[in-house]
Enzyme design. Structure first.
Site, PDB file in Angstrom:
ATOM      1  CB  SER A  70      -1.122   0.257   1.155  1.00  0.00           C
ATOM      2  OG  SER A  70      -2.129   0.998   0.923  1.00  0.00           O
ATOM      3  CG  ASP A  83      -5.670  -2.739  -4.867  1.00  0.00           C
ATOM      4  OD1 ASP A  83      -6.578  -2.247  -3.862  1.00  0.00           O
ATOM      5  OD2 ASP A  83      -4.473  -2.782  -4.116  1.00  0.00           O
ATOM      6  CG  HIS A 138      -4.589  -2.892  -0.547  1.00  0.00           C
ATOM      7  ND1 HIS A 138      -4.264  -2.042  -1.402  1.00  0.00           N
ATOM      8  CD2 HIS A 138      -4.746  -2.658   0.734  1.00  0.00           C
ATOM      9  CE1 HIS A 138      -3.588  -1.233  -0.920  1.00  0.00           C
ATOM     10  NE2 HIS A 138      -3.470  -1.289   0.302  1.00  0.00           N
TER      11      HIS A 138
END
Length: 502
Positions: free
Chosen positions: A181, A446, A471
């Site tokens: 991320s 994602d 993700h």
């Protein structure tokens, strides 16, 4: 009520538990998932056996790396695992992000499998201003100026120098960065900005392009829901249309209050537009959260038990009532999963919580900090601009800019956000990074992949695009239920690391 309890003759521990239950059962829905960030962050890997976790360690870090006249320092938290390290092995660093660092990652997760394979020394460094790494006395705006990705990268650089000295690591040792991320972005940027310190980087689900109107986010959410069926998406659209109609009558207000378990009744005057925008965005984020973390192997949240199939099966089941009833059922499921009794959508409550500058506030777990970074560096505002008929037209860019202004002050307006986003892309290069030994990993489900590198023809900086995964899926421990393409991606990443270490 609490004052009344204090006057009762009950045991102190009973009182404490009771009071905690009162406050812990209030709704935190919009805090749970805010601007694409789960309050659990990456969570921690699903661990099936009892394990011993490494102890937290600390070292003194510079407050301001870009002002040599500022001598202030602060203790930054980190973890180390030397169990797999062999002489002349590499060093792996897992970069902390917009939440508390978790020691479970030091013994579980795919990067640990790579560490075992390549005999690596492992570190995890907590990001400044998150978790227990508190550089300043509070989270006031004057202190948050030290919360930037640039400062975080410099933290890593100084950390590498300090650990090299402390552990007597040979000068020619290869350091590899890992991040998922926002830390996935940091991992790639570390290789770009500090190539003399960092030899390679695995950038998982990292958004590299700063963008104010991140309208692609809900486009991907819609596409992910369509993998179940078009009927699922149509039901959401129909439900939101019904909400729109219900908002125009007192009886509709009453039904919405009841169906969606609202903590506060809808204002009958209809003048509080921000409340309505917040309501629509919160309901949209129910889908965003499930999609973003669909079928990952996190252990930190009961939300992981609910998948795209779970919510879409409810939405297409006409025996469960009209579309708005089905949407309300999903909302109730997620509230229950997070032990929340009601849905808090009030704009003023959200702003008041975000304005709290104390480290003891609930938003200090990362909400205020991440809010600040989006307002000053990244944008990343997940608007309904591209899908107004699906999730409503009520949360465009202006709605998010107003939040920046209301929380941090009038100077945090559209002009400041524009300058911050432009600066970020100039500093790092957006989607045009010039580097080597970086692999960009993204999942098709994602939503964050829309701001990342998903199609690279450069063999020195390849991209791995995993169809059907969400993700940071490649970061978690392997599961028997993993898709074949996810298993293959993990193998490909491992081989790339091996090439870098040759």
């Amino acid at each position: 009520m609490v004052r009344h309890l204090l006057n009762m003759k009950i045991l102190p521990w009973t009182l404490i538990v009771f009071v905690l239950l009162i406050f812990c059962n209030t709704s935190l829905a919009w805090r749970r998932f805010l601007r694409g960030r789960s309050r659990y962050n990456l969570g921690y890997p699903d661990v099936s056996k009892q394990i011993n976790l490494p102890k937290e360690l600390w070292f003194q870090q510079h407050l301001d790396h870009f002002d040599p006249t500022n001598a202030k320092s602060w203790p930054q938290r980190y973890f180390v695992n030397s169990e797999y390290y062999k002489e002349n092995g590499p060093v792996f660093v897992m970069i902390g992000g917009e939440g508390e660092a978790n020691a479970t990652w030091m013994v579980e997760g795919q990067w640990i499998e790579y560490a075992k394979q390549y005999k690596a020394l492992c570190f995890q460094l907590e990001h400044r201003f998150y978790g227990k790494s508190h550089p300043t006395s509070d989270l006031s705006v004057k202190n948050l100026v030290y919360l930037t990705s640039e400062q975080a990268l410099a933290d890593l650089a100084y950390f590498i120098e300090e650990m090299t000295h402390l552990h007597q690591i040979p000068a020619d040792t290869k350091w590899i960065m890992f991040g998922g991320s926002y830390p996935g972005s940091l991992a790639a940027w570390m290789r770009v900005k500090y190539p003399h310190l960092v030899h390679g980087a695995v950038s998982s689900s990292g958004p590299l392009l700063a963008q104010i109107d991140f309208q692609q986010y809900f486009v991907v959410v819609e596409s992910a829901l369509k993998t179940h069926s078009q009927a699922c998406v149509d039901a959401i659209s129909a439900a939101n249309n019904q909400i729109h109609i219900m908002l125009h009558s007192p009886l509709g207000h009453q039904n919405l209050n009841k169906k969606f378990k609202l903590c506060d009744p809808i204002d009958p005057s209809g003048t509080k537009r921000n409340d309505i925008s917040n309501l629509y965005e919160t309901l949209a984020n129910n889908f965003a959260e499930v999609v973003q973390y669909n079928k990952d192997n996190r252990q930190s949240s009961k939300i992981k038990n609910y998948t795209i199939d779970t919510i879409c099966d409810i939405l297409v089941n006409e025996t469960k009532g009209i579309p708005v009833d089905r949407l309300a059922e999903i909302n109730s499921l997620l509230l229950e999963a997070n032990m929340e009794k009601c849905l808090d959508y009030k704009y003023s409550k959200m702003i008041d919580e975000l304005r709290n500058i104390s480290w003891k506030s609930e938003m200090a777990e990362g909400g205020r900090q991440w809010f600040y970074q989006t307002c000053t560096e990244f944008g990343f505002f997940q608007t309904s601009t591209a899908r107004p008929k699906l999730f409503s037209e009520t949360f465009p860019v202006d709605f998010f800019i107003q939040q920046c202004t209301d929380v941090f002050g009038p100077r945090y307006n559209i002009h400041l956000v524009e300058k911050g986003v432009e600066r970020t892309n100039i500093l790092y290069g957006g989607l045009h990074l010039s580097t080597t030994n970086v692999v960009y990993v993204h999942g098709s489900i994602d939503p964050w992949h829309a701001l990342g590198i998903t199609n690279s023809s450069n063999i020195q900086t390849p991209s791995i695009y995993i169809n059907g995964t969400a993700h940071c899926a490649n970061m978690y421990p392997a599961s028997a239920d993993d898709l074949p393409q996810l298993k293959l991606a993990r193998q490909q990443i491992g081989k790339l690391i091996g090439k870098w270490l040759e």
